[in-house]
Scaffold this motif. Structure first.
Motif, PDB file in Angstrom:
ATOM      1  N   PHE A 240       8.704   2.461   1.934  1.00 23.66           N
ATOM      2  CA  PHE A 240       8.675   2.380   3.338  1.00 23.66           C
ATOM      3  C   PHE A 240       7.562   1.662   3.872  1.00 23.66           C
ATOM      4  O   PHE A 240       7.264   1.264   5.123  1.00 23.66           O
ATOM      5  N   GLY A 241       6.677   1.251   2.709  1.00 24.83           N
ATOM      6  CA  GLY A 241       5.590   0.124   3.134  1.00 24.83           C
ATOM      7  C   GLY A 241       4.350   0.742   2.549  1.00 24.83           C
ATOM      8  O   GLY A 241       4.026   1.865   2.830  1.00 24.83           O
ATOM      9  N   SER A 242       3.439  -0.155   2.154  1.00 25.45           N
ATOM     10  CA  SER A 242       2.068   0.060   1.627  1.00 25.45           C
ATOM     11  C   SER A 242       0.900  -0.256   2.515  1.00 25.45           C
ATOM     12  O   SER A 242      -0.127   0.194   2.405  1.00 25.45           O
ATOM     13  N   ALA A 243       1.335  -1.158   3.414  1.00 27.03           N
ATOM     14  CA  ALA A 243       0.376  -1.863   4.368  1.00 27.03           C
ATOM     15  C   ALA A 243      -0.535  -0.882   4.975  1.00 27.03           C
ATOM     16  O   ALA A 243      -1.696  -0.948   5.326  1.00 27.03           O
ATOM     17  N   SER A 244       0.331   0.059   5.594  1.00 28.64           N
ATOM     18  CA  SER A 244      -0.493   1.162   6.522  1.00 28.64           C
ATOM     19  C   SER A 244      -1.455   1.821   5.788  1.00 28.64           C
ATOM     20  O   SER A 244      -2.695   2.249   6.327  1.00 28.64           O
ATOM     21  N   GLN A 245      -1.302   2.109   4.416  1.00 21.58           N
ATOM     22  CA  GLN A 245      -2.272   2.696   3.781  1.00 21.58           C
ATOM     23  C   GLN A 245      -3.586   2.020   3.387  1.00 21.58           C
ATOM     24  O   GLN A 245      -4.703   2.584   3.491  1.00 21.58           O
ATOM     25  N   VAL A 246      -3.106   0.581   3.304  1.00 26.87           N
ATOM     26  CA  VAL A 246      -4.559  -0.258   3.120  1.00 26.87           C
ATOM     27  C   VAL A 246      -4.985  -0.380   4.556  1.00 26.87           C
ATOM     28  O   VAL A 246      -6.272  -0.141   4.611  1.00 26.87           O
ATOM     29  N   GLN A 247      -4.475  -0.320   5.702  1.00 30.87           N
ATOM     30  CA  GLN A 247      -4.983  -0.440   6.963  1.00 30.87           C
ATOM     31  C   GLN A 247      -5.893   0.708   7.013  1.00 30.87           C
ATOM     32  O   GLN A 247      -7.049   0.600   7.543  1.00 30.87           O
ATOM     33  N   PHE A 248      -5.529   2.134   6.689  1.00 31.86           N
ATOM     34  CA  PHE A 248      -6.204   3.138   6.680  1.00 31.86           C
ATOM     35  C   PHE A 248      -7.432   3.179   6.071  1.00 31.86           C
ATOM     36  O   PHE A 248      -8.554   3.564   6.316  1.00 31.86           O
ATOM     37  N   GLU A 249      -7.306   2.714   4.566  1.00 33.79           N
ATOM     38  CA  GLU A 249      -8.423   2.726   3.908  1.00 33.79           C
ATOM     39  C   GLU A 249      -9.671   1.781   4.168  1.00 33.79           C
ATOM     40  O   GLU A 249     -10.780   2.038   3.824  1.00 33.79           O
ATOM     41  N   ILE A 250      -9.285   0.535   4.789  1.00 33.72           N
ATOM     42  CA  ILE A 250     -10.238  -0.189   5.103  1.00 33.72           C
ATOM     43  C   ILE A 250     -10.717   0.039   6.537  1.00 33.72           C
ATOM     44  O   ILE A 250     -11.878  -0.631   7.085  1.00 33.72           O
ATOM     45  N   GLY A 251      -9.915   1.092   7.326  1.00 34.49           N
ATOM     46  CA  GLY A 251     -10.572   1.299   8.653  1.00 34.49           C
ATOM     47  C   GLY A 251     -10.205   0.433   9.603  1.00 34.49           C
ATOM     48  O   GLY A 251     -11.041   0.154  10.523  1.00 34.49           O
ATOM     49  N   ALA A 252      -9.025  -0.363   9.541  1.00 33.41           N
ATOM     50  CA  ALA A 252      -8.628  -1.354  10.557  1.00 33.41           C
ATOM     51  C   ALA A 252      -7.838  -0.612  11.525  1.00 33.41           C
ATOM     52  O   ALA A 252      -6.578  -0.739  11.783  1.00 33.41           O
TER      53      ALA A 252
END
Ligand code: UT7
Length: 339
Positions: free
Chosen positions: A94-106
């Protein structure tokens, strides 16, 4: 690049991440029947990095690469409007970008995945540039990240010797057209040859007993190496020439040739076809192998760290791979500061 464009785009910073575990050609020759000599002569690869263990995924590499890029310019992640994660090895379909967004605090960024294998970074960069050029967004993060070691058949010597895991990231910002860094692009797809390189979905032999519904799972990477090689060497120079032509530029204007790091022979053959000298080729695949969507931003980040690239240098970037997809971006490098 049409007339409604109102903004230029600059690359503010780059970052990258590779796993700490490396596997050299001698070690691989204990797993499959091959040799350091065969691999190095045919590909230029000496070693590759692997994301081992069961605790980490492509998200971790993408997060570290992104954080490093943000750190370089002390940018608050909340300033990012857009995150594009180019990957063909997501941790979640379903996508991994949202987890990166969360991890970096964007917290203010919309984030989505883009799947285009080894051309993913080029397509991601071009996609982000459209949002910035039209003025929709001001700051974007484009990540190329893949962990193809998880999708390789480790008993297939024709593919397992090639790939490595990595992530690379760039931060883009809209700017005045005078300061524009992304000069032009040229993109292509030919789905007729999608079977040359794929990770296919394999349907189970039997359906659900009541629903006549077939489920399945993804197979390992399969590749017709010879055909992909021929395609890259014939099509990539044409794409670069078209892009140069659009800008009324010639191959003599090129300072750096930054191709997807698939095979050193491909890099040299493309350069030779364009009459570009070998010392203008940016190459680091000897250390990392083919890292798919990560290869271009990883090599760019390393070239910048080594102070290879000077202000106003023209960099020709070209990606190619599964799809088949291929394309070129021409950049005028600006050593810029976060505004
Ligand atoms: O990132 C996406 C883009 N991907 C690419 O750009 C990959 C493009 N293709 C390539 O880089 C090259 O085709 C390869 C490196 C994959 C293969 O090199 P090649 O020169 O095309 O070799 P080949 O497939 O023609 O194989 C030559 C011989 C074969 O043996 P025979 O049939 O001549 O007896 C293969 O079985 O080498 C054999 N071989 C190997 N031998 C030792 C294939 N893989 C290996 C191996 N070690 N790992």
């Amino acid at each position: 690049m049409k007339s409604f464009i109102s903004q230029g785009v600059q690359i503010l910073a780059t970052g990258s991440a590779v796993p700490s575990v490396s596997l050299n050609n001698d070690q691989i020759s204990k797993i499959v029947e091959t040799s350091d000599d065969w691999i190095f002569t045919r590909t230029g690869i000496k070693e590759r990095r692997l994301l081992t263990g069961n605790q980490q995924s492509v998200i971790d590499l993408a997060t570290v690469a992104s954080a490093r890029a943000l750190d370089k310019i002390s940018m608050n992640p909340a300033q990012l409007d857009l995150i594009i994660l180019a990957t063909s090895s997501p941790n979640d379909l379903f996508g991994s970008a949202s987890q990166v967004q969360f991890e970096i605090g964007a917290i203010n960024a919309v984030a989505f995945d883009l799947t285009a294998a080894c051309s993913g970074f080029v397509l991601g960069l071009v996609t982000a540039v459209q949002y910035l050029r039209t003025g929709s967004y001001s700051n974007a993060l484009v990540i190329g990240a893949d962990v193809l070691s998880k999708w390789v058949n480790w008993s297939d010597r024709t593919t397992c010797i090639l790939f490595g895991d990595a992530a690379g990231a760039v931060i883009l910002q809209s700017c005045s057209t005078i300061d524009n860094s992304i000069l032009d692009f040229q993109l292509n797809t030919d789905g007729n040859y999608s079977n040359y390189l794929s990770i296919q979905y394999q349907i189970d032999d039997y359906p659900h007993p009541l629903l006549n519904l077939y489920q399945g799972s993804f197979k390992f990477i399969s590749m017709n190496g010879k055909e992909v090689y021929k395609f890259a060497v014939s099509q990539v120079p044409l794409s670069i020439l078209k892009c140069l032509n659009n800008l009324n530029m010639s191959v003599n204007d090129i300072d750096w040739l930054l191709l997807h790091q698939a095979n050193e022979r491909i890099l040299k053959a493309v350069a030779e076809k364009l009459s570009i000298s070998d010392n203008k080729i940016i190459a680091n695949l000897g250390k990392y192998g083919n890292t798919s969507a990560a290869s271009i931003p990883l090599a760019l980040d390393e070239a910048l760290a080594n102070n290879k690239i000077a202000n106003n240098d023209i960099i020709v970037i070209a990606g190619f791979g599964a799809g088949l997809t291929w394309g070129t971006i021409i950049i005028r490098w600006k050593s810029s500061q976060l505004k």
